[in-house]
Write an enzyme that holds these catalytic residues in place. Structure first.
Site, PDB file in Angstrom:
ATOM      1  N   LYS A  93     -10.538  -4.091  -7.523  1.00  0.00           N
ATOM      2  CA  LYS A  93     -11.404  -4.524  -6.419  1.00  0.00           C
ATOM      3  C   LYS A  93     -11.652  -6.030  -6.379  1.00  0.00           C
ATOM      4  O   LYS A  93     -11.835  -6.601  -5.312  1.00  0.00           O
ATOM      5  CB  LYS A  93     -12.743  -3.783  -6.458  1.00  0.00           C
ATOM      6  CG  LYS A  93     -12.621  -2.356  -5.957  1.00  0.00           C
ATOM      7  CD  LYS A  93     -13.979  -1.773  -5.634  1.00  0.00           C
ATOM      8  CE  LYS A  93     -13.846  -0.394  -5.016  1.00  0.00           C
ATOM      9  NZ  LYS A  93     -13.514   0.641  -6.035  1.00  0.00           N
ATOM     10  N   GLU A 115     -22.032  -2.930   1.100  1.00  0.00           N
ATOM     11  CA  GLU A 115     -22.576  -1.681   0.573  1.00  0.00           C
ATOM     12  C   GLU A 115     -21.842  -1.381  -0.714  1.00  0.00           C
ATOM     13  O   GLU A 115     -20.778  -1.943  -0.985  1.00  0.00           O
ATOM     14  CB  GLU A 115     -22.333  -0.547   1.572  1.00  0.00           C
ATOM     15  CG  GLU A 115     -20.919   0.048   1.536  1.00  0.00           C
ATOM     16  CD  GLU A 115     -19.835  -0.908   2.017  1.00  0.00           C
ATOM     17  OE1 GLU A 115     -20.171  -1.890   2.731  1.00  0.00           O
ATOM     18  OE2 GLU A 115     -18.659  -0.692   1.680  1.00  0.00           O
ATOM     19  N   SER A 381      -5.677   1.881 -11.457  1.00  0.00           N
ATOM     20  CA  SER A 381      -6.541   0.991 -10.671  1.00  0.00           C
ATOM     21  C   SER A 381      -7.734   0.440 -11.440  1.00  0.00           C
ATOM     22  O   SER A 381      -8.236  -0.631 -11.102  1.00  0.00           O
ATOM     23  CB  SER A 381      -7.019   1.718  -9.412  1.00  0.00           C
ATOM     24  OG  SER A 381      -7.630   2.947  -9.747  1.00  0.00           O
TER      25      SER A 381
HETATM   26  C1  LIG Z   1     -13.080   1.916  -5.784  1.00  0.00           C
HETATM   27  C2  LIG Z   1     -12.015   2.376  -6.670  1.00  0.00           C
HETATM   28  C3  LIG Z   1     -10.937   3.146  -6.188  1.00  0.00           C
HETATM   29  C4  LIG Z   1     -10.830   3.622  -4.765  1.00  0.00           C
HETATM   30  O1  LIG Z   1     -10.688   2.621  -3.808  1.00  0.00           O
HETATM   31  P1  LIG Z   1      -9.330   2.368  -3.034  1.00  0.00           P
HETATM   32  O2  LIG Z   1      -9.736   1.451  -1.936  1.00  0.00           O
HETATM   33  O3  LIG Z   1      -8.823   3.682  -2.541  1.00  0.00           O
HETATM   34  O4  LIG Z   1      -8.390   1.748  -3.984  1.00  0.00           O
HETATM   35  C5  LIG Z   1      -9.929   3.513  -7.065  1.00  0.00           C
HETATM   36  N1  LIG Z   1      -9.969   3.157  -8.362  1.00  0.00           N
HETATM   37  C6  LIG Z   1     -10.982   2.423  -8.875  1.00  0.00           C
HETATM   38  C7  LIG Z   1     -10.966   2.080 -10.318  1.00  0.00           C
HETATM   39  C8  LIG Z   1     -12.046   2.016  -8.048  1.00  0.00           C
HETATM   40  O5  LIG Z   1     -13.044   1.289  -8.575  1.00  0.00           O
END
Ligand SMILES: *Cc1c(COP(=O)(O)O)cnc(C)c1O
Length: 398
Positions: A93, A115, A381
């Site tokens: 993010k 938010e 992610s």
């Molecule tokens: C917020 C988040 C997501 C989901 O958000 P996307 O916009 O779909 O990528 C996925 N993995 C992590 C670790 C997150 O913090």
């Protein structure tokens, strides 16, 4: 798929029948200013070199690609992880938050408003605000404030103001409404920073562009390691930003299969899930069109996933289109499967993944078992530190 990025979205922010911008006129005018500024500023040498320097020296990019040997031995196939868990603040993010905040600085804005659901976007944005010396106001439902206490503390320590939202279900959707209202009061000196490839144009495009660094790095790293392209690329999909980040590098290479993994929650039969693309119909939420989980009146349905970052009833307009044209396969994983993968990656590879990312890992393992000769690149992610207390209370050490 040639010229994909020149044609998607079109100049009004449409991805096929999805996307666009449906806002009150006063805010629409502001969005257009942001769009124009983005198009000119993002191409300037100064902006590009500042963002590059931030990524390298502050965020710690490039993040590595790692061959998960023990996981691959278990399932067959060759499983590789793009380690966004090693990006500063522990998830992908920050890639778009630093971009959005840099744009805010160039626009002369003083305050970032957003938010947050689980608090991940709030923490990343508060980090970006601290870096640039901007004010930061994060709207968060009271239910989430209770649940995600460590992230509330992080935001406050980073200097952000956390605004509790007590209406409705007191979760993400109400927090978006509240943040939007705060932005409407003062659109000149503040900017609304959306946390995924969702919302009105230009956000789905802008957030994708800021996340493309993930795919650009991964493609080069994977090729350097193996001398080829991956057969498959897998990412979890909440709003869809980490998935667009990695998919974007391969979207024009039609030999590479792309898989977006949605949260099936407690299962199909219970109705408690957030599998938007799997079950949604075209609809409207928060100023844009997308596939949407909705009731008979077109109101967004309540949604659920064990991974708070995945439970949004809408999804990015670009994913909605990529589903319709069948360029990306969308599939799903249940809470239980994600939890199994959470433990398995921790114990086999020494990497505690975010519950969101564990959805992608779970699907990659299934794919590996079915295709033992193929390679799979997974976007990991984020890291799971935020989830350990919850998981340990519920399941112990296993
Ligand atoms: C917020 C988040 C997501 C989901 O958000 P996307 O916009 O779909 O990528 C996925 N993995 C992590 C670790 C997150 O913090």
């Amino acid at each position: 798929m040639r010229e994909y990025f020149k044609t998607q979205p079109d100049e009004h922010g449409n991805f096929g029948q999805y996307g666009g911008s449906f806002l009150p006129p006063a805010i629409q005018a502001e969005m257009e200013k942001i769009t124009d500024a983005y198009y000119s500023i993002s191409k300037s040498h100064e902006f590009i070199s500042e963002l590059r320097s931030i990524r390298k020296h502050f965020q710690g990019r490039p993040t590595p690609v790692y061959f998960a040997r023990r996981l691959s031995d278990e399932y067959g196939g060759r499983i590789y992880l793009k380690r966004e868990d090693l990006n500063h603040t522990g998830a992908h993010k920050l890639n778009h938050c630093m971009g959005e905040a840099l744009l805010a600085k160039y626009l002369g804005k003083k305050k970032l408003i957003a938010e947050t659901g689980a608090g991940q976007h709030g923490v990343a944005l508060a980090t970006a605000a601290a870096y640039f010396g901007l004010e930061c106001e994060i709207h968060m439902g009271e239910v989430d404030i209770q649940k995600e206490h460590p992230n509330v503390v992080r935001m406050e320590i980073l200097g952000a103001k956390v605004v509790p939202v007590s209406r409705g279900l007191k979760t993400l959707k109400e927090a978006v409404d509240s943040a939007f209202e705060a932005y409407m009061v003062d659109p000149l000196s503040s900017i609304y920073c959306i946390g995924s490839v969702v919302g009105p144009h230009p956000f789905p495009m802008m957030v994708r562009e800021f996340q493309r660094v993930v795919g650009i790095e991964a493609k080069e790293q994977f090729f350097e390691m193996t001398g080829e392209q991956p057969d498959n690329v897998v990412a979890c999909v909440g709003g869809g930003s980490n998935a667009m980040g990695i998919f974007s590098a391969y979207i024009e290479d039609e030999d590479v299969q792309l898989y977006g993994v949605e949260p099936m929650g407690r299962g199909i039969k219970t109705g408690e899930n957030a599998a938007t693309i799997t079950y949604g119909k075209p609809g409207m939420i928060h100023g844009f069109k997308c596939l949407l989980l909705q009731d008979d009146k077109g109101e967004p349905s309540p949604v659920y996933s064990i991974a708070s970052g995945l439970d949004y009833p809408g999804v990015g307009p670009e994913h909605s289109m990529l589903h319709d044209i069948k360029r990306v396969h969308y599939t799903s994983v249940t809470d239980d499967e994600a939890v199994d993968s959470f433990y398995e990656l921790s114990k086999k590879e020494g990497i505690i993944p975010a519950l969101e990312s564990a959805h992608a890992v779970a699907y990659a393992c299934k794919l590996a078992r079915e295709n033992p000769r193929q390679s799979i690149l997974v976007n990991l992610s984020g890291r799971g530190d935020k989830d350990i207390d919850f998981i340990y209370d519920k399941y112990g050490a296993r």
